[in-house]
Structure formats: structure tokens, C-alpha cells
Design a protein around this motif. Structure first.
Motif, mmCIF file in Angstrom:
data_model
loop_
_atom_site.group_PDB
_atom_site.id
_atom_site.type_symbol
_atom_site.label_atom_id
_atom_site.label_comp_id
_atom_site.label_asym_id
_atom_site.label_seq_id
_atom_site.Cartn_x
_atom_site.Cartn_y
_atom_site.Cartn_z
ATOM 1 N N LEU A 1 13.413 -43.715 -10.915
ATOM 2 C CA LEU A 1 13.121 -43.340 -9.534
ATOM 3 C C LEU A 1 12.134 -44.304 -8.878
ATOM 4 O O LEU A 1 12.236 -44.585 -7.673
ATOM 5 C CB LEU A 1 12.562 -41.908 -9.493
ATOM 6 N N ALA B 1 17.160 -41.859 -3.034
ATOM 7 C CA ALA B 1 17.021 -40.930 -4.152
ATOM 8 C C ALA B 1 17.226 -39.491 -3.705
ATOM 9 O O ALA B 1 17.687 -38.647 -4.488
ATOM 10 C CB ALA B 1 15.646 -41.081 -4.795
ATOM 11 N N LEU C 1 12.997 -47.002 -6.009
ATOM 12 C CA LEU C 1 14.090 -46.574 -5.118
ATOM 13 C C LEU C 1 13.528 -46.122 -3.777
ATOM 14 O O LEU C 1 12.479 -45.468 -3.723
ATOM 15 C CB LEU C 1 14.861 -45.408 -5.741
#
Length: 342
Positions: A42, A50, A45
């Protein structure tokens, strides 16, 4: 906020959070948030790649995201399994922001789907209290279920004991009477065999009651083996037995079963070096959907037929006919459950 909060502090206070830079790129992920997508990187991003913002509607650009600060966001995390989250975005005053996340009312689903524990939430989070309540309720329900199972088992055992002859393990008179009542109420087709052991008194008198009990147990086993699994064998007196045979459509079936029982019981029974020799007399009633029969009349008819077998020399089966009752009522046989030859 004048500067970004320390990540270690945030991980403890808000373990389910994200940190964004001024371009909306994720720079830090709280430990619980990362558990939702352990295989997805994550960090790095863009937030809007996301997450999809379901509400407020129309949030698709960074400008629109910043404009939604302090509002409750309805979010969906990319990837599988689906993760619907609640969030609130708070700017840090320097163009960056923190997004605090939660499962909302779906916390129980989240805990189950992602194998979370109370350690994955802040100690002061109300979610912890909810998890404790759920665990307490589950424990109480399981204890209640176990108690109910034990009580049900005890009830079944007590009922079984109430309907079982303790010496032979067969059904007793009470169970037999209930079964007869059910069959008669259903206007069913069935047969009743009333069986009395010949010469059993001599076993008790000469070999003792222990030998007599052994004989009764052997006889009970023989009757079980020579009848169908759908039949019910009961001990209704000292040396008296009754077999109920449901769904009998052919009298030949009754004759075969009776013959097998008589032949088995005539086999000498050894006990402590001694041998007991008995036989069996049978009186049989075949009920073919009679609306007039009662439990008392059925048992009386079977007893009348049994008396006829005794009178004709024992070790035989007699099928009940109305003529047998006429003979009994004429005075050749005392009425009621008279004393029969042993």
C-alpha cells in the motif's frame, strides 16, 4: 496540526490508519490496515488507487478528496476479499493528511474475515468492548448449549429407563402400551404376539432364580434375533413377552416368525453346569385397520389365543379368531387374565 504525528505513536493510538503526502500518496500504513492486504504494497500507492470513495459521491480527484476533510468517508479497499470501511481524513496543516479507518458496524465480519484480535485495535477503542461482549455472549451461548445437551441427554436417558425392562434390556409394559395406543390411533395394520414360557417355573424351583434370570436374558436375545428391526419386543411379566409387528400384510409372515421363536426357545440353555429346558406358547392377533379395537381388547384377544396354545399342548402358536373368544366366554376358560398352565 502543525506537523505530522510520530508514526510509532499513531500505530499505537490508531493502528488502523494511513498517512498521505501532499500528492495523496500513501506514505505509511498502520499495522491493522496492512493486515487487510498483507500481500499488497500500500505504501507508495495513490490513495485514490488503493481506495474507492463510495460516499460522498463524486470524490475522484485529489482536490475533491481534500475538500472532503473531516467528513465520514465510505471507502472500499482494492483487492480481495471485499473490504468496506469507514474513514475520516484530517490534514496536518502542511499539505499532508492522516486517514483514520474503521469497520463501523461491520467489525464482527472484519474480525472474522481477517483473523483480527483485540491486539489489532487501540486499547481504548470501543471495538474492544464490542469484541469482549461478543466473546462473552458466545461463551454464554456455548455453555447454555452444552447444558441443554446434557439436560436433553439426561431426559432421554430417564425416558429410556422408564420404558426399559432392567433385566433383559427389552421394552417394558409401559412402552408396549404406548406403542399400541399409537398404532390403534393411526388405524394401522399390525400384529401382536403374546408369548409365555412353558415350564419356566420349574427352572426357578430347581435351579434357582439366578438360572431363571439367565434364561430370561437368553430368551430376550433370541426374540430380538428372530424378529425384524422394525418389530418391538417387550417383557410384560415374569416370563411373559409381547412382540408387536407393524405393517404385516401376510399371515404367513406371522407363522414363520412364531415358528422361529418357538424353535429357538426349545434349544436347551446351559447355566453353571446345569441345563434349562423350556418352550414357548404364543397367541397372535392380526389387526387389519380395525376402528373398533382397543388396547385392552387386543391384549385380551392375544391372551385368549395364548391360552388356546397352552390348552393344545404348549410349544405352538395360535392365531386369534372370534370363535376362540366364544369358547372362552362359554366357560371353558375363566374370563380375564386367568392362571394358565406354566
Amino acid at each position: 496540526m502543525k506537523h505530522m504525528a510520530n508514526t510509532d505513536v499513531m500505530d499505537v493510538l490508531c493502528p488502523m490508519h494511513l498517512m498521505l503526502d501532499a500528492q495523496g500518496v500513501i506514505t505509511h500504513v498502520g499495522p491493522t490496515t496492512q493486515k487487510l492486504r498483507p500481500d499488497m504494497a500500500l505504501v507508495g500507492l495513490p490513495f485514490l488507487e488503493a481506495f474507492t470513495v463510495r460516499r460522498p459521491r463524486g470524490v475522484a480527484t485529489l482536490t475533491q478528496l481534500w475538500a472532503a476533510q473531516s467528513l465520514k468517508l465510505h471507502l472500499e479497499l482494492a483487492g480481495e476479499p471485499p473490504a468496506r470501511l469507514k474513514g475520516v481524513l484530517v490534514p496536518d496543516g502542511r499539505g499532508a493528511a492522516i486517514v483514520n479507518l474503521s469497520f463501523g458496524i461491520s467489525i464482527l465480519d472484519g474480525v472474522r474475515d481477517y483473523a483480527l484480535t483485540n491486539a489489532d485495535f487501540a486499547a481504548t477503542d470501543l471495538a474492544i468492548e464490542m469484541l469482549y461482549l461478543v466473546e462473552a455472549k458466545s461463551a454464554a451461548m456455548e455453555s447454555s448449549r452444552q447444558l441443554n445437551l446434557r439436560l436433553q441427554g439426561a431426559k432421554v436417558a430417564a425416558e429410556e429407563q422408564a420404558f426399559t425392562d432392567t433385566l433383559t434390556g427389552l421394552k417394558n409394559r409401559r412402552a408396549l402400551e404406548l406403542l399400541l395406543e399409537r398404532l390403534l390411533a393411526a388405524n394401522a395394520c399390525f400384529a401382536v404376539m403374546h408369548i409365555d414360557l412353558d415350564y419356566f417355573k420349574a427352572v426357578n424351583d430347581t435351579l434357582g432364580h439366578a438360572a431363571g434370570d439367565h434364561v430370561l436374558q437368553v430368551v430376550a436375545g433370541a426374540m430380538i434375533e428372530e424378529t425384524r428391526v422394525t418389530d418391538t419386543v417387550a417383557r410384560v411379566g415374569g416370563d411373559e413377552f409381547t412382540v408387536i409387528l407393524p405393517n404385516v400384510s401376510d399371515i404367513d409372515v406371522l407363522e414363520r416368525v412364531g415358528r422361529r421363536i418357538i424353535e429357538r426357545i426349545e434349544v436347551p440353555i446351559p447355566f453353571k453346569g446345569q441345563v434349562s429346558k423350556i418352550s414357548a406358547s404364543i397367541g397372535t392377533v392380526w389387526i387389519q385397520s380395525s376402528n373398533t379395537a382397543t388396547r385392552a381388547t387386543v391384549m385380551e384377544d392375544a391372551d385368549i389365543a395364548l391360552y388356546a396354545s397352552k390348552k393344545e399342548g404348549r410349544a405352538r402358536q395360535t392365531m386369534y379368531t372370534p370363535e376362540l373368544r366364544d369358547t372362552a366366554n362359554s366357560g371353558l376358560r375363566p374370563k380375564g387374565r386367568s392362571k394358565r398352565p406354566s
